[in-house]
Design an enzyme around this catalytic site. Sequence first.
Site, PDB file in Angstrom:
ATOM      1  N   LYS A 109       0.758  -1.076   0.530  1.00 31.91           N
ATOM      2  CA  LYS A 109       0.061  -0.266  -0.273  1.00 31.91           C
ATOM      3  C   LYS A 109       0.999   1.218   0.162  1.00 31.91           C
ATOM      4  CE  LYS A 109       1.222   1.300   3.963  1.00 31.91           C
ATOM      5  NZ  LYS A 109       2.165   3.116   4.379  1.00 31.91           N
ATOM      6  N   ASP A 164      -1.738  -1.155  10.300  1.00 36.46           N
ATOM      7  CA  ASP A 164      -2.082  -1.406   8.845  1.00 36.46           C
ATOM      8  C   ASP A 164      -3.287  -2.290   8.398  1.00 36.46           C
ATOM      9  OD1 ASP A 164      -0.937   1.277   8.779  1.00 36.46           O
ATOM     10  OD2 ASP A 164       0.933   0.538   7.657  1.00 36.46           O
TER      11      ASP A 164
END
Length: 268
Positions: A6, A126
């Site tokens: 990401k 995350d």
Amino acid sequence: MKSYAKINLSLHVKSPRPDGYHNIESLMQKVDLADEMAVTLSDTFTILCDRPLPEVNTLTKAYDAITAVYGQLPVAVRLNKVIPMGSGLAGGSANAADLIHAVDALYHLGMTMEEKRRIAVEVGADVPFMLESHAGICEGIGERVRPLSLGDYIGVIVNPGFEVSSKDVYEHMSLNPQPLSMERLIEVIQKRDLDAVSTALRNDMEPYVFSRYPQVKALKDTMGRFTPACLMSGSGASVYGLFVDEGAAEGAYRYFADRVCTFKVKFL
């Protein structure tokens, strides 16, 4: 399976918390850079990786969090790392999220997404996002995720070849009291206006990381010669540039690929 990386299109660190984490507001986007991971049933929990891993890592943390709820569910993990470690691209978090999915499927646990999130947040901030979303707004410590769609972009990610400690950055960075204009950022990204995007991208960790690692600032400054829309991802040390034109992206990729670890990616 593929464990996708990401990038952070925004990262506002709002306030410290009593539990040692920080409250954040971040816009995250998965890209098609990925580790390769296979998980199979086994008599014991084992990890075989093509790179050295710390004894305690996101996979061991995820497995411990799973077994704390469901008991021993041994699996063998084979991991081929492509995403640079400690790079702000959440490769370890992606591995942990995929391990949760894999154990659930292999042992037919029937976990709900909420149950997976509760395990994920025990591993890292995350991991909840990496469980389910291609893009989304993450709040709290990252456990509250609002999925959305941002459209198609090409990205060029550059990494200087060293790791940055998220813990160190959180402990030493200065907080930015200015609120983040999240809705404006989403609007300009969806319009694919790179000049407008460049004025809305924000990462509160950049000032501290740039002061300690001037090489990272130099990478961003150089990326700015190819696209106005560039930012450090997470706590670094990776920097990315956004492109809507394949030729422009290819030009940036060729320049950096001769100098540092470089990936050309697309939004998922």
